[in-house]
Design an enzyme around this catalytic site. Structure first.
Site, PDB file in Angstrom:
ATOM      1  NE  ARG A  59      -2.834   0.231   3.495  1.00 20.69           N
ATOM      2  CZ  ARG A  59      -2.405   0.968   4.571  1.00 20.69           C
ATOM      3  NH1 ARG A  59      -2.112   2.185   4.693  1.00 20.69           N
ATOM      4  NH2 ARG A  59      -2.299   0.018   5.642  1.00 20.69           N
ATOM      5  CE1 TYR A 117     -15.094  10.762 -16.729  1.00 21.50           C
ATOM      6  CE2 TYR A 117     -14.908  10.978 -14.533  1.00 21.50           C
ATOM      7  CZ  TYR A 117     -15.178  10.098 -15.495  1.00 21.50           C
ATOM      8  OH  TYR A 117     -15.434   8.772 -15.516  1.00 21.50           O
ATOM      9  CG  ASP A 191      -8.062  14.982 -16.091  1.00 25.31           C
ATOM     10  OD1 ASP A 191      -7.643  14.465 -16.763  1.00 25.31           O
ATOM     11  OD2 ASP A 191      -9.408  14.638 -15.486  1.00 25.31           O
ATOM     12  CE  LYS A 216     -11.629   6.715 -18.744  1.00 28.15           C
ATOM     13  NZ  LYS A 216     -11.849   8.076 -18.200  1.00 28.15           N
TER      14      LYS A 216
HETATM   15  C1  PLP Z   1     -12.362   8.678 -17.268  1.00 29.53           C
HETATM   16  C2  PLP Z   1     -11.857  10.006 -16.836  1.00 29.53           C
HETATM   17  C3  PLP Z   1     -11.462  10.178 -15.300  1.00 29.53           C
HETATM   18  C4  PLP Z   1     -11.888   9.255 -14.359  1.00 29.53           C
HETATM   19  O1  PLP Z   1     -11.080   8.198 -14.189  1.00 29.53           O
HETATM   20  P1  PLP Z   1     -11.435   6.807 -13.780  1.00 29.53           P
HETATM   21  O2  PLP Z   1      -9.965   5.920 -14.030  1.00 29.53           O
HETATM   22  O3  PLP Z   1     -12.449   6.350 -14.548  1.00 29.53           O
HETATM   23  O4  PLP Z   1     -11.381   6.775 -12.290  1.00 29.53           O
HETATM   24  C5  PLP Z   1     -11.147  11.562 -14.902  1.00 29.53           C
HETATM   25  N1  PLP Z   1     -10.963  12.600 -15.893  1.00 29.53           N
HETATM   26  C6  PLP Z   1     -11.219  12.298 -17.180  1.00 29.53           C
HETATM   27  C7  PLP Z   1     -10.815  13.432 -18.327  1.00 29.53           C
HETATM   28  C8  PLP Z   1     -11.586  11.071 -17.525  1.00 29.53           C
HETATM   29  O5  PLP Z   1     -11.778  10.845 -18.994  1.00 29.53           O
END
Ligand code: PLP
Length: 401
Positions: A59, A117, A191, A216
């Protein structure tokens, strides 16, 4: 290895047998272990007190996870002046919540944009706000308004943004936002999921922290959920972000880290092909009489085309468009697509389509989403790496009456 002589069969079943040959794995191994053994009490004390480098508990840190985090740090810092620090988390959302919980306290405020998001907007309003963190929404493209808001609200400790933003591909000026945050003693967080460090590296523009949903493009194959946090200030990353990660238990697991490592090996190839295919599909849709609007950073008609050219080395996979005949036509088109898959994710090798108003943004108030271009008729496409002609042919047949 402990001497197994004289042990019963039951104990031999339990004993860990170690490979005694000095072998070097060609590919990063998955260290599927919860903890790490110490040779003796003295070593344990040295490692726990930080006198000696070593692993303790997965962890906190793990060789597979740390190796992949290091790779992401190298990529986000590419071309920049300094070494960055990165940690992997259990999801993109846990990367976001860990950064926020680690850096902020009750009474602080976050300044952000409305077109985030969907999950991030929900996290801010349903989790962080009740914990006493104020949330202010403003158009982060309007730098004067950002400066005024920072001035007016003395407690803003973080500016949080997405560029390009889901799903209209609106961009914000990274350099300007970084400077505004810094001059008001606030952290800037971006992000960078849509771009990956292959197309955009916000920390090189002065941003303090980058987060990713590695689910992604970094993984790229749609077979795992994970996230990453990258920061320039190693001490802050360790004292605040890692401490929160370790204690909130938002760590990644070795298997998902290993999948990300595999994905990243083809990141450059994939992002090039994603960008080429998305450009071709955007141009095709833009010229189609049944399509009223296309949002793609690579089209000169996109309001942020010039800014995207400055900050990004390519325009990426993501685009969205509106059918001239609205919601009904959009739904019919989605159901006719054959090659493209309807799925609430993005960043895979396959072309994926989504209707934001009834999926990712379902829980966001209609007025809030419409203000940001997420209308009922909008369709989002994460353009895959198939042959561009096949992708276009799929949309062509689906667009026929
Ligand atoms: C999918 C996504 C998230 C969240 O990510 P998870 O892996 O589903 O928790 C945050 N920001 C963006 C731009 C995303 O496409």
């Amino acid at each position: 290895m402990k001497n197994q002589q004289g042990l019963s069969l039951e104990s031999k079943c339990v004993e860990e047998v170690k490979d005694q040959k000095t072998t070097s794995a060609h590919i990063l191994p998955i260290y599927a272990t919860s903890s790490f053994a110490f040779d003796n009490v003295e070593e344990s004390i040295d490692i726990f007190s930080g006198k000696k480098q070593g692993h303790v508990y997965s962890r906190y840190a793990n060789p597979t996870i740390d190796t992949v985090a290091k790779k992401i740090a190298l990529l986000e810092g590419h071309g920049g002046p300094q070494e960055l620090t990165a940690y992997l988390t259990s999801s993109g959302m846990s990367a976001i919540s860990t950064v926020m919980m680690g850096l902020l306290k009750s009474g602080d405020a976050i300044l952000t944009q409305a077109n985030l998001y969907g999950g991030t907007t929900e996290l801010l309003l349903k989790v962080l706000k009740p914990l006493g963190i104020d949330i202010h929404f403003c158009d982060l493209k309007n730098l004067e308004l950002v400066a005024q808001t920072l001035q007016a609200k003395g407690n803003i400790k973080m500016i949080y943004g997405e560029t390009p933003a889901n799903p209209t591909l609106a961009c914000i000026d990274l350099k300007a936002i970084a400077q505004l945050a810094q001059s008001h003693g606030a952290y800037s967080v971006i992000d960078n999921t849509f771009c990956t460090p292959y197309l955009q590296r916000p920390i090189n523009f002065g941003i303090d922290f980058v987060i990713h949903s590695t689910t992604k493009f970094l993984n790229g194959h749609g077979n795992g959920i994970a996230g990453a946090i990258i920061g320039r200030d190693a001490e802050l990353m360790r004292s605040k972000v890692w401490t929160c990660l370790k204690l909130a238990g938002t760590n990644c697991n070795p298997w998902d880290a290993w999948l990300i490592n595999n994905g990243i090996k083809t990141l450059a190839l994939r992002m090039e092909q994603h960008s080429r295919n998305a450009q071709a599909l955007a141009e095709y849709l833009d010229n189609h009489p049944r399509v009223s609007k296309v949002n793609y950073n690579g089209l000169p008609s996109h309001p942020d085309h010039e800014l995207a050219k400055v900050q990004m080395s390519g325009f990426g996979a993501m685009l969205s468009f509106e059918m001239a005949d609205g919601l009904a036509a959009g739904k019919a088109l989605m159901n006719k697509l054959r090659l493209s898959t309807q799925a609430p994710t993005l960043g895979d090798v396959h072309t994926l389509v989504l209707h934001p108003a009834t999926s990712s943004h379902l829980n966001i108030e209609k007025s809030l989403r419409e203000k940001n271009g997420i209308t009922d008729g909008l369709i989002r496409v994460s353009v895959g790496i198939e042959n561009a002609a096949d992708i276009i042919a799929d949309f062509e047949q689906a667009l026929q009456d």
